[in-house]
Design an enzyme around this catalytic site. Structure first.
Site, PDB file in Angstrom:
ATOM      1  CG  HIS A  32      -1.681  -1.255   1.437  1.00  0.00           C
ATOM      2  ND1 HIS A  32      -2.963  -1.491   0.983  1.00  0.00           N
ATOM      3  CD2 HIS A  32      -1.291  -2.404   2.052  1.00  0.00           C
ATOM      4  CE1 HIS A  32      -3.327  -2.718   1.325  1.00  0.00           C
ATOM      5  NE2 HIS A  32      -2.326  -3.293   1.974  1.00  0.00           N
ATOM      6  CB  SER A  72      12.923  23.318 -14.419  1.00  0.00           C
ATOM      7  OG  SER A  72      12.103  24.469 -14.505  1.00  0.00           O
ATOM      8  CE  LYS A  92      11.413  20.005 -10.487  1.00  0.00           C
ATOM      9  NZ  LYS A  92      10.042  20.355 -10.725  1.00  0.00           N
ATOM     10  CD  GLU A 125       8.652  12.866 -15.087  1.00  0.00           C
ATOM     11  OE1 GLU A 125       7.721  13.642 -15.283  1.00  0.00           O
ATOM     12  OE2 GLU A 125       9.811  13.243 -14.834  1.00  0.00           O
TER      13      GLU A 125
END
Ligand code: ARG
Length: 455
Positions: free
Chosen positions: A153, A274, A280, A287
């Site tokens: 979980h 970024s 970043k 992704e």
């Protein structure tokens, strides 16, 4: 190609919806291989002369050269790869070219070309899956004993090792590779010689073309041969499953990369910055790998829907089999390569993972097991008592190993300080010596087994 029956040209829109050379040119090498095998067989059975065959072979080789040089004139007016090749062959060698299509139809031709393409894609994918497994194993080995929290979980559950976690994916990708190998066995029958749908009146030798093209045997029903695409569906199903595995690993990389987790680092090679936030470092490759499932499962869904209501035998709907399949395999192969790159690149932060491994009362099960072993409590009762210990630790704001012996004795006076030996995460992981368990020895055994399999 069918001028005899027609007196007018197709409408522009007819051509626009019909033309497939823009995508089926990717079947060029398969088409040439199929034509070469077919011509050789036609000559061997006496359906064409050996002089004609020689010219055809020469012309096909010349076309191969043109394609390799990027000089082949792909033309929309010839609709698809099969007619483009045949038209060019006619320009190059003249009359004998017209004999190549004896005992053949574009229906068995495309069934063959596409099957060859999918077979090669399966072989490549299987190798890329194995390369990814090797990358995972190489990363798992030095970290077979690196503690990390195991989750259920996405809540801390029990300590595991980083090597064990990576090896879970080695199992998944191993089954994926096996699915492609299995699909290959079923697809490895040659449809060439089924002609339009009913077979051929010429004395063709289908065994000869089948073995020339690396198939185990010819297909046994001509209608099935020109109207089935389940070989591609099966490969796309295997691709979809593999893509979900890739996506899950990608998701974990994304999670592990967050500063909140901080379990791993990816180098500049596999991250992006970024344009506005200078701090970043984003795991874009992970992704995008996660997102590729959309195209891959989409390809499977597309082809399923194309096929599901088609009467036998060939229908032009089936021309729509290629783009989804090409796109799915392009996506899968890129995702596999990128993932292997990321796995090789990532560096785990062992200290941070070990600290997290002990947090969240992750050794509560070990306490319960100790109560069963040492005090002979039924597991349910031990579970209840441990729950009370966790509750008490939570009240006091400490972790389980920091509860005093007095606190524990308040729950059951028979508890001794021997209990502390099982409450640290390293001991917890090391104790899980069951076959396939997370104990570093067991993980190393599995690493050795996989190295053997993949060698
Ligand atoms: N381009 C076609 C395809 O990909 C080849 C087969 C055409 N056959 C036909 N009977 N029109 O399916």
């Amino acid at each position: 190609m069918w001028g005899g029956r027609f007196s007018a040209k197709p409408a522009d829109l007819m051509q626009a919806i019909n033309v497939s050379i823009g995508f089926d040119r990717r079947l060029a090498s398969q088409d040439l291989a199929g034509s070469k095998a077919h011509a050789a067989m036609l000559a061997a059975v006496g359906a064409i002369s050996s002089e004609d065959e020689a010219q055809i072979q020469q012309g096909l080789s010349a076309i191969e050269g043109e394609m390799a040089a990027g000089a082949f004139p792909f033309r929309d007016e010839y609709e698809d790869i099969h007619m483009n090749v045949e038209a060019r062959l006619a320009e190059l060698i003249g009359e004998p070219s017209g004999r190549l299509h004896t005992a053949r139809s574009r229906n068995d031709q495309v069934a063959l070309d596409f099957r060859l393409w999918v077979r090669e894609a399966c072989d490549r994918t299987e190798q890329q899956l194995k390369a990814l497994q090797r990358a995972l194993i190489a990363k798992a080995e030095p970290h077979a004993d690196a503690l990390m929290p195991g989750f259920t979980h996405l809540q801390p559950a029990q300590p595991v090792t980083f090597g064990h976690h990576l090896m879970a994916y080695v199992e998944m990708f191993g089954r994926d590779a096996a699915r492609f190998a299995d699909a290959r066995v079923r697809m490895n029958e040659c449809p060439l010689g089924s002609a339009a749908l009913a077979g051929s009146p010429f004395p063709i030798d289908r065994q000869m073309t089948a073995s020339a093209l690396g198939f185990d045997r010819p297909t046994a029903n001509s209608l099935d041969s020109v109207s089935s695409r389940d070989f591609a569906l099966e490969a796309l199903a295997a691709a979809s499953i593999a893509a979900t595995h890739l996506s899950r690993l990608a998701e974990e990389i994304v999670i592990w990369m967050t500063p909140q987790f901080g379990f791993i680092k990816l180098s500049d090679a596999f991250t992006t910055g970024s344009s506005i936030m200078p701090q970043k470092k984003n795991p874009d490759a992970a992704e995008l790998t996660r997102a590729k499932v959309g195209r891959i499962l989409g390809g499977f869904t597309s082809l399923m829907v194309v096929m599901k209501g088609l009467p036998l035998a060939y229908s032009k709907d089936m021309q729509e089999d290629k783009v989804p399949t090409f796109e799915a395999f392009d996506s899968l192969e890129l995702a596999l390569l990128a993932m292997a790159g990321m796995v090789a690149d990532l560096e785990p932060n062992r200290e941070k993972m070990a600290a997290a491994a002990g947090a969240g009362f992750s050794t509560a099960t070990d306490l319960a097991d100790w109560l069963v072993r040492e005090l002979n409590l039924p597991f349910r009762q031990a579970h209840h008592l441990t729950g009370a210990a966790v509750k008490r630790a939570e009240q006091l704001g400490v972790d389980l190993p920091d509860l005093s012996l007095d606190e524990l004795k308040a729950l059951d006076p028979r508890i001794t300080d021997g209990v502390y030996s099982v409450l640290n995460p390293a001991a917890s992981a090391a104790s899980r010596q069951s076959y396939g368990g997370t104990a570093p020895d067991q993980v190393r055994n599995q690493i050795a087994r996989w190295k053997e399999i993949l060698s």
